[in-house]
Write a protein that holds these residues in place. Sequence first.
Motif, PDB file in Angstrom:
ATOM      1  N   THR A 124       0.848  -1.187   0.000  1.00 25.83           N
ATOM      2  CA  THR A 124       0.000   0.000   0.000  1.00 25.83           C
ATOM      3  C   THR A 124       0.888   1.243   0.000  1.00 25.83           C
ATOM      4  OG1 THR A 124      -0.083   0.159   2.411  1.00 25.83           O
ATOM      5  CG2 THR A 124      -1.751  -1.237   1.344  1.00 25.83           C
ATOM      6  N   SER A 125       0.264   2.409   0.076  1.00 31.64           N
ATOM      7  CA  SER A 125       1.050   3.645   0.049  1.00 31.64           C
ATOM      8  C   SER A 125       1.910   3.806   1.298  1.00 31.64           C
ATOM      9  CB  SER A 125       0.122   4.855  -0.096  1.00 31.64           C
ATOM     10  OG  SER A 125      -0.732   4.967   1.042  1.00 31.64           O
ATOM     11  N   ILE A 161      -4.666  -1.657  -5.110  1.00 32.98           N
ATOM     12  CA  ILE A 161      -4.400  -1.526  -3.674  1.00 32.98           C
ATOM     13  C   ILE A 161      -3.341  -0.468  -3.387  1.00 32.98           C
ATOM     14  CG2 ILE A 161      -3.305  -2.751  -1.728  1.00 32.98           C
ATOM     15  CD1 ILE A 161      -4.809  -5.257  -2.609  1.00 32.98           C
ATOM     16  N   TRP A 164      -3.859   3.037  -1.644  1.00 32.06           N
ATOM     17  CA  TRP A 164      -4.566   3.061  -0.357  1.00 32.06           C
ATOM     18  C   TRP A 164      -3.602   3.134   0.819  1.00 32.06           C
ATOM     19  CZ3 TRP A 164      -9.874   2.375   0.966  1.00 32.06           C
ATOM     20  CH2 TRP A 164     -10.744   2.157  -0.104  1.00 32.06           C
ATOM     21  N   ARG A 165      -4.067   3.731   1.924  1.00 34.10           N
ATOM     22  CA  ARG A 165      -3.415   3.547   3.210  1.00 34.10           C
ATOM     23  C   ARG A 165      -3.897   2.209   3.773  1.00 34.10           C
ATOM     24  NH1 ARG A 165      -5.109   6.638   7.078  1.00 34.10           N
ATOM     25  NH2 ARG A 165      -3.212   6.569   8.352  1.00 34.10           N
ATOM     26  N   ALA A 166      -2.998   1.469   4.399  1.00 34.72           N
ATOM     27  CA  ALA A 166      -3.308   0.101   4.818  1.00 34.72           C
ATOM     28  C   ALA A 166      -4.519   0.038   5.753  1.00 34.72           C
ATOM     29  CB  ALA A 166      -2.084  -0.528   5.484  1.00 34.72           C
ATOM     30  N   LEU A 169      -7.872   0.804   4.015  1.00 34.79           N
ATOM     31  CA  LEU A 169      -8.376  -0.307   3.209  1.00 34.79           C
ATOM     32  C   LEU A 169      -8.932  -1.413   4.107  1.00 34.79           C
ATOM     33  CD1 LEU A 169      -8.903  -1.659   0.541  1.00 34.79           C
ATOM     34  CD2 LEU A 169      -6.509  -2.401   0.474  1.00 34.79           C
TER      35      LEU A 169
END
Length: 511
Positions: A124-125, A161, A164-166, A169
Motif C-alpha cells: 500500500t502507500s 491496492i 490506499w493507506r493500509a 483499506l
Amino acid sequence: MTSSQEPPIRKSVPDRTSFTARDSVEDIWKGLGLPPEPLQALDLTGSGPGLPSSFKIADLAQASIGLSGLLAAHIHALRTSTPTPKVTVPREHAVIEFKSERLYTLAGQPASTAWGPLSGLHKTSDGHVRVHDGFPHHSAKAKALLGCKPDADRAAVSAAIAPWRAVDLETAAFNAGAVIAALRTPAQWDVLPQARAVADFPIRLRRIDGEARPVPVPVSVPPPGLPPALRTAVTDKALRGLRVLELSRVIAAPLAGKTLAAHGADVLWVTSPTLPDLPPIDREFGRGKRTVQLDLATETGAHELARLLDDAHVFIQGFRPGSVAARGFSAAALAARRARSNGSGSGRGIICANFSAYGRAGPWADRRGFDSLVQTCSGMNESEALHFGAGEAGRATACQVLDHAGGYFLAAGVMAAVCRQAEEGGSWEVDVSLAGVMKYLRSLGQYDGRSGFDGVPDYQGPGDVPEEYLETRETGFGEMRFVRHAACIEGVEVGWDVMVKPLGEDEKRWL
C-alpha cells in the motif's frame, strides 16, 4: 470454581515465557475448574522447537492436543469409574498434526497447498495489507471494493491496492464484506482497543442457565441384539454417544469437530449448499463426520437445524459472531428452548461452542477473520520476519498455528463443559477466538534471533512424515493417507470411524 464463575480476565498478560507445554496444560486445566488429579496421567514426550519459527509453536501444539486428549481420558474415567488412563502426546507428532491439511495424499495425489490467487501481502502507500480469498465471494467483494473487473488478476488487484493507506483499506474492506487486514507491528496492535479487549485466557467457559440438574455423561445405546449380560454403555472410545452438531467451514471449528469425532462422538457436520466445496481443507477436516447440507436462509433449513439441535448434546458454530444468533440459534435461545423442552428442568442442557476471529468483546467482535489475517494485523507476521532476518515485510508462520490450536482449545472447552455439566447440570457456552490464541502464543515468548529457524526441520509434504504417524483408509474420494491423531489414551481407542465423503451425503438424523 462455582457454576457462575468464568476464567479470570486479567488486566495485563501474565509472563508465561518460562512455561513448558505441560505448564500450559496445567494452567488452562485449573482455569477451567477441573480437578487436579488427572494431570498426573499426562505424558508429553520430546523436546525442541519442532517447526521453524520464532514462536513456540511446538509448545502450543503439544499443549493444546495434550489438553484435549487428557479431557477425553478424564471423561472416560468418569463414565467407567476407573482412574484416568495415561495420555501420551509426542512432540514431533503434535507439530506434524498442526500441518495435517498439507501432509495427506488422496488417490495418490498430495494435498494442494495453493491459496487463492489474490491471497498474500500487497503493498500500500504506507505499508502492506493481506488479502484473503478462500471463497469466491471473498474475491468478488475485494475486487468490487477496489473497482476491479470480476476477472482481474493479481497484478491488477495489487495496482488498485497501491494508492490506499493500509488501515483505511482494512476498514473499508470490513464495511464492504471483504476480508483484508493491515500489516502491523506488535506494538501497533497492542495499543488498539481490540487488543486490550481480548482475554488472556484462551478458553471462555460459562454456564448460561441454572435450570437443569446434574446428568450423567452421555453414553451410546447398546445394539439391540447384544446379550443382556453385555448391555452396558459402549465405552470403547471416550466420547461414544455424545451427539455433536457442527455448523462450520475452513479449519478451526471443523478441527474441533474432527477431534471430538476421533474420541468417538457422533459428529453431524452441517454445511450450506450456497458455499462451494473446498477440497484441500474439506477432505482433511471432514474426516470422522457425517455430512448434511441445510440452507438456513430458508424456513425448511432453519426448521431442520432446530429439529437436529433438539437431540444434540453439543452445538459448534464457527461463523462471524451474531450471524447464527440472528437466525434464532444463539446460545441463550438454545438454552431456553432446551429448558422449556425439559419441562421441570430435569433433563440435559445444551453445550454451545463458538469460534470467532477476534473474540466476543471489543470493537472488532463482529469482524470476519482468518488465521492468516489475525497473524498479519496483530504483528505476528512482522515479528516473524524480523526474527528471520531476510528483509521481508511480513512472514507467515510454518503452519496455521492459530487455527489448529484454536480447534483443539474449542474441543477441550466442549469436553470441559461436559465434565462441568455432569457435575452441576445446566447449559454451557464455550468461546475461543483466533485473537485469544494469538495472545496466549505471544505470552509464551519467542526464540532469540534466528535460533527458532536455524537447523529446525520442517515438514513440507507427506514424504517428510515418519511412517508411524500415518494411516491409510478408503474414502469417498479414493484411498487417503493421512496423519493419525497425536494423542494416545492407554486402553482406549482413538481415531476416526467415518471417512471423508462428498458434502451433504448423509441422512439428517442422529445415529
